[in-house]
Design a protein around this motif. Structure first.
Motif, PDB file in Angstrom:
ATOM      1  N   SER A 141      -1.334 -52.625  16.771  1.00  0.00           N
ATOM      2  CA  SER A 141      -0.691 -52.544  15.460  1.00  0.00           C
ATOM      3  C   SER A 141      -1.713 -52.410  14.340  1.00  0.00           C
ATOM      4  CB  SER A 141       0.179 -53.791  15.228  1.00  0.00           C
ATOM      5  OG  SER A 141      -0.629 -54.968  15.270  1.00  0.00           O
ATOM      6  N   ALA A 142      -2.979 -52.764  14.627  1.00  0.00           N
ATOM      7  CA  ALA A 142      -4.037 -52.632  13.626  1.00  0.00           C
ATOM      8  C   ALA A 142      -4.622 -51.234  13.573  1.00  0.00           C
ATOM      9  CB  ALA A 142      -5.159 -53.646  13.907  1.00  0.00           C
ATOM     10  N   GLY A 143      -4.202 -50.336  14.486  1.00  0.00           N
ATOM     11  CA  GLY A 143      -4.658 -48.960  14.450  1.00  0.00           C
ATOM     12  C   GLY A 143      -5.575 -48.566  15.592  1.00  0.00           C
ATOM     13  N   GLY A 144      -6.011 -49.490  16.441  1.00  0.00           N
ATOM     14  CA  GLY A 144      -6.868 -49.167  17.570  1.00  0.00           C
ATOM     15  C   GLY A 144      -6.090 -48.537  18.704  1.00  0.00           C
ATOM     16  N   ILE A 145      -6.743 -47.597  19.429  1.00  0.00           N
ATOM     17  CA  ILE A 145      -6.114 -46.898  20.552  1.00  0.00           C
ATOM     18  C   ILE A 145      -7.095 -46.892  21.717  1.00  0.00           C
ATOM     19  CG2 ILE A 145      -5.150 -44.725  21.395  1.00  0.00           C
ATOM     20  CD1 ILE A 145      -4.328 -44.052  18.579  1.00  0.00           C
ATOM     21  N   GLY A 190     -13.083 -45.473  13.258  1.00  0.00           N
ATOM     22  CA  GLY A 190     -14.213 -44.549  13.351  1.00  0.00           C
ATOM     23  C   GLY A 190     -15.189 -44.863  14.466  1.00  0.00           C
ATOM     24  N   GLU A 191     -15.063 -45.986  15.118  1.00  0.00           N
ATOM     25  CA  GLU A 191     -15.959 -46.363  16.219  1.00  0.00           C
ATOM     26  C   GLU A 191     -15.324 -45.940  17.542  1.00  0.00           C
ATOM     27  OE1 GLU A 191     -18.043 -50.326  18.219  1.00  0.00           O
ATOM     28  OE2 GLU A 191     -16.608 -50.517  16.543  1.00  0.00           O
ATOM     29  N   ARG A 192     -16.133 -45.393  18.441  1.00  0.00           N
ATOM     30  CA  ARG A 192     -15.660 -44.944  19.755  1.00  0.00           C
ATOM     31  C   ARG A 192     -16.518 -45.592  20.837  1.00  0.00           C
ATOM     32  NH1 ARG A 192     -12.273 -40.467  19.441  1.00  0.00           N
ATOM     33  NH2 ARG A 192     -12.161 -39.512  17.352  1.00  0.00           N
ATOM     34  N   TRP A 193     -15.891 -45.980  21.944  1.00  0.00           N
ATOM     35  CA  TRP A 193     -16.634 -46.554  23.061  1.00  0.00           C
ATOM     36  C   TRP A 193     -15.809 -46.413  24.337  1.00  0.00           C
ATOM     37  CZ3 TRP A 193     -13.916 -49.300  19.482  1.00  0.00           C
ATOM     38  CH2 TRP A 193     -12.947 -50.185  19.956  1.00  0.00           C
ATOM     39  N   LYS A 194     -16.513 -46.515  25.448  1.00  0.00           N
ATOM     40  CA  LYS A 194     -15.883 -46.514  26.765  1.00  0.00           C
ATOM     41  C   LYS A 194     -16.093 -47.875  27.406  1.00  0.00           C
ATOM     42  CE  LYS A 194     -16.338 -41.564  27.700  1.00  0.00           C
ATOM     43  NZ  LYS A 194     -16.853 -40.541  28.653  1.00  0.00           N
ATOM     44  N   ALA A 195     -15.097 -48.353  28.147  1.00  0.00           N
ATOM     45  CA  ALA A 195     -15.197 -49.682  28.742  1.00  0.00           C
ATOM     46  C   ALA A 195     -14.304 -49.746  29.973  1.00  0.00           C
ATOM     47  CB  ALA A 195     -14.793 -50.762  27.735  1.00  0.00           C
ATOM     48  N   ASN A 196     -14.678 -50.628  30.883  1.00  0.00           N
ATOM     49  CA  ASN A 196     -13.852 -50.958  32.038  1.00  0.00           C
ATOM     50  C   ASN A 196     -13.185 -52.305  31.760  1.00  0.00           C
ATOM     51  OD1 ASN A 196     -14.671 -48.677  33.470  1.00  0.00           O
ATOM     52  ND2 ASN A 196     -16.457 -49.725  34.300  1.00  0.00           N
ATOM     53  N   ILE A 197     -11.866 -52.325  31.738  1.00  0.00           N
ATOM     54  CA  ILE A 197     -11.136 -53.553  31.433  1.00  0.00           C
ATOM     55  C   ILE A 197     -10.341 -53.975  32.648  1.00  0.00           C
ATOM     56  CG2 ILE A 197     -10.983 -52.881  29.005  1.00  0.00           C
ATOM     57  CD1 ILE A 197      -7.987 -52.285  29.526  1.00  0.00           C
ATOM     58  N   HIS A 198      -9.827 -55.204  32.597  1.00  0.00           N
ATOM     59  CA  HIS A 198      -8.990 -55.732  33.678  1.00  0.00           C
ATOM     60  C   HIS A 198      -7.744 -56.342  33.058  1.00  0.00           C
ATOM     61  CE1 HIS A 198      -7.671 -58.580  36.836  1.00  0.00           C
ATOM     62  NE2 HIS A 198      -8.104 -57.618  37.645  1.00  0.00           N
ATOM     63  N   LEU A 199      -6.590 -55.998  33.617  1.00  0.00           N
ATOM     64  CA  LEU A 199      -5.303 -56.492  33.144  1.00  0.00           C
ATOM     65  C   LEU A 199      -4.663 -57.302  34.257  1.00  0.00           C
ATOM     66  CD1 LEU A 199      -3.969 -53.224  31.435  1.00  0.00           C
ATOM     67  CD2 LEU A 199      -5.194 -55.126  30.363  1.00  0.00           C
ATOM     68  N   ALA A 200      -4.224 -58.518  33.937  1.00  0.00           N
ATOM     69  CA  ALA A 200      -3.560 -59.393  34.905  1.00  0.00           C
ATOM     70  C   ALA A 200      -2.300 -59.961  34.267  1.00  0.00           C
ATOM     71  CB  ALA A 200      -4.493 -60.525  35.345  1.00  0.00           C
ATOM     72  N   VAL A 201      -1.205 -59.950  35.024  1.00  0.00           N
ATOM     73  CA  VAL A 201       0.093 -60.418  34.525  1.00  0.00           C
ATOM     74  C   VAL A 201       0.509 -61.627  35.339  1.00  0.00           C
ATOM     75  CG1 VAL A 201       2.508 -59.838  34.167  1.00  0.00           C
ATOM     76  CG2 VAL A 201       0.740 -58.119  33.764  1.00  0.00           C
ATOM     77  N   SER A 202       0.853 -62.710  34.630  1.00  0.00           N
ATOM     78  CA  SER A 202       1.362 -63.928  35.265  1.00  0.00           C
ATOM     79  C   SER A 202       2.618 -64.353  34.518  1.00  0.00           C
ATOM     80  CB  SER A 202       0.302 -65.033  35.223  1.00  0.00           C
ATOM     81  OG  SER A 202       0.823 -66.239  35.759  1.00  0.00           O
ATOM     82  N   GLY A 203       3.754 -64.084  35.117  1.00  0.00           N
ATOM     83  CA  GLY A 203       5.018 -64.383  34.443  1.00  0.00           C
ATOM     84  C   GLY A 203       5.179 -63.508  33.220  1.00  0.00           C
TER      85      GLY A 203
END
Length: 633
Positions: free
Chosen positions: A574-578, A601-614
């Protein structure tokens, strides 16, 4: 200022290739620890990130002597003496085989046999690299860490085993004449080391152009060296011997033989076969004169017949004539070494001791140096342990790969019953709030799965086909409205499709893409047989068990927008980051996602991890920071 080039390229996680103008190297590991393999040696570097504390150790393939510094002090300039056109004769050693062919010393065959043994470290390193690459292809990060630790332990041990098995232990007779002669040899060599400057003469020859060579009748090419006590890599133990560095070769003076390491091979010459000469020479010095040298006279850079200066040359200056000591080693097999020292009297003691060694060797023909070769059991034990542990690791990696393949392609209800488990989240009360006033620490995953919602039961109404779609090889045609209704109803039951639709429109295709991506199918909106079978079988992940949907860091409110909205393609803040999503991989503990993000205006690449619990989503960012979100309906 010279031209420089250096480039570091990341080819795999934890593997980089370093390119420079002179060489190339490979670095393994990440921040805080890495192991670098170069053309001249290996380097291990470990440190504590953020503290400035680090430790490094460099291991060259050819062992250097600890007494010889890597950088010599500024040498005295070699004389440009001399403008001559005659070619100098190179002074160099013959091959080790030629030297040993005419030598009766018993040391060379034993030392050379140990020095030629095959190295184990390169083979161990290759196996560790293959295991590391195989672990990178798995989704379990624990295997990557395990293989890196495996290499960090076994490669140094293999290097130590190589040093042991490729060397012998030398013991000297501590009694009698040999012991006293050995002490005298060390004392004489110590006196020789006290000379201010030592040169190795690598070329010499006669000249007839004495007028342009300060009246000299012979020329010499030389290079400054340092004398030291040391031992070759094929000898282990604390005992060190007088050593001369002759270019890339080394000459060691043992009590009963002169040992030469010529181009990596070992040769030895008994003192009774060694031709040793020492004498004082007059040398016309064009460079700086050492402080302990003796000047006997002066001459001119360009001299006439009477010995005076040649007036035809404007920049004609006087040159000192110095007395230097010179020692030479020769053998019938081809050992050839000549050394000059700045103090002429320093060679007398060494000459007397070597003459005594020659007489002693003639009276005592047997060797006085006792050789103890390396035992075999350490090598056998290391090979067995490495082979067994490597076999276990290969088997575990293979089983992990087969389980992943079976989980991806099996569609039975018993084989497909998976739950979206994530790391247990505990509040870190000591950490400073960084994300939304909260900070979290991930504890180790437990063996028992979390109590998540079970996947929805299979729909009572199967696909409108003449045969059971779960066992059918026929792909439903979505141009048929009845098939579209069935596919949309299954996507609605799983929560991926909401709102009104008109036929198989873009909303339906986006829901299909979300369903396929989060269930480890192809990341596209193409209707295929695998998606059809998984929709019909039932044990697929519903949207409430995936990261798809709207999320907020605090409790969701109807009068406020969610903090972040996530689909299978991207996450929009909601702050504008994609963050655009690429290569989504599901594991038993969540989803690993490669992202390309942008914000302000800042660009970067990253490896993230998503985990769902309930109803909770844990987002692990590029810096390892965890952010907790709550699902919004």
């Amino acid at each position: 200022m010279g031209f420089r080039f250096r480039r570091s390229v990341k080819i795999l996680p934890g593997v980089r290739i370093n390119l420079s103008k002179s060489s190339a190297s490979v670095s393994l590991g990440g921040r805080g620890f890495h192991y670098t393999i170069g053309p001249k040696g290996t380097r291990v570097t470990a440190g504590i990130p953020g503290t400035g504390l680090s430790w490094t150790e460099y291991s060259p393939y050819v062992q250097k002597h600890p007494e010889v510094p890597d950088i010599l002090p500024p040498p005295l300039p070699d004389p440009p003496l001399l403008q001559h056109h005659e070619s100098l004769q190179i002074i160099q050693n013959a091959s080790a085989d030629q030297i040993n062919a005419l030598s009766t010393s018993e040391l060379a065959p034993i030392l050379d046999r140990a020095n030629r043994r095959i190295r184990l470290a390169p083979t161990v390193l290759v196996f560790c690299l293959l295991l590391f690459v195989a672990a990178l292809s798995q989704t379990n990060r624990a295997w990557v860490n395990l293989t890196a630790l495996y290499a960090a332990i076994f490669v140094p041990i293999a290097i130590a085993v190589d040093r042991y098995r490729r060397s012998v232990k030398v013991t000297l007779d501590p009694e009698g004449v040999i012991a006293r002669t050995s002490d005298a040899l060390s004392a004489a060599f110590t006196e020789l080391m006290q000379c201010k400057v030592t040169w190795i003469v690598h070329a010499e020859g006669r000249t007839t152009d004495w007028k342009r060579n300060a009246g000299a009748t012979s020329l010499a090419g030389r290079k400054q060296i340092l004398l030291h006590f040391g031992k070759p890599t094929c000898i282990r133990g604390r005992k060190k011997f007088p050593a001369f560095q002759i270019g890339s070769d080394q000459l060691y003076l043992l009590p009963d033989a002169a040992l030469a390491v010529v181009r990596g091979k070992v040769a030895s010459v008994s003192y009774r076969e060694l031709e040793f000469s020492s004498h004082v020479v007059q040398f016309i010095e064009e460079g700086r004169v050492p402080s302990d040298a003796t000047i006997v006279e002066h001459t001119w850079r360009y001299v006439n017949k009477s010995g005076g200066p040649d007036r035809r040359f404007i920049n004609n200056r006087q040159l000192p004539v110095c007395l230097y000591g010179e020692v030479a080693f020769h053998s019938a097999g081809g050992l050839n070494c000549k050394v000059q020292v700045s103090k002429s009297s320093a060679i007398d003691s060494l000459y007397k001791v070597i003459e005594a060694l020659r007489q002693t060797s003639a009276k005592i023909p047997k060797s006085v140096t006792y050789i103890k070769t390396a035992k075999r059991w350490p090598t056998i034990a290391f090979i067995l342990v490495f082979a067994v542990l490597t076999s276990f690791q290969i088997a575990f990696l293979k089983d992990d790969a087969l389980r992943g393949f079976a989980g991806l392609n099996s569609h039975g209800a018993s084989d497909r019953r998976q739950t979206a488990t994530g790391p247990i989240i505990q509040p870190d009360v000591e950490a400073s709030p960084e994300i939304g006033g909260k900070n979290y620490v991930a504890a180790e995953p437990q063996n028992a799965p979390l109590d998540l919602k079970q996947p929805p039961a299979p729909s009572d109404s199967g696909p409108p086909a003449t045969t059971d779609a779960q066992n059918s090889d026929h792909l439903l045609n979505l141009e048929d409205p009845q098939n579209v209704v069935w596919a949309q109803s299954r996507l609605r039951e799983l929560g991926f499709l909401r709102g009104r639709t008109k036929g198989w429109d873009s909303v339906s295709r986006l829901a299909l893409r979300d369903f396929k991506t989060t269930n480890n199918l192809a990341a596209d909106d193409k209707w295929d047989l695998k998606a059809q079978e998984l929709l019909a079988s039932g044990p697929a992940f519903g949207m409430e068990q995936t990261f798809i949907g709207s999320w907020s860091e605090s409790a969701c409110r109807t009068d406020a927008k969610p903090d972040i909205f996530i689909t299978s393609r991207r996450a929009v803040s909601s702050a504008g980051g994609i963050c655009e999503f690429f290569n989504i991989r599901r594991s038993p503990y969540g989803w690993s996602v490669e992202t390309a993000c942008s914000n302000a205006g800042e660009r970067w690449k990253a490896n993230i991890h998503l985990a769902v619990s309930g109803e909770t989503l844990i987002w692990t960012g590029r810096d390892g920071r965890l952010t907790q979100y709550h699902r919004c309906q």
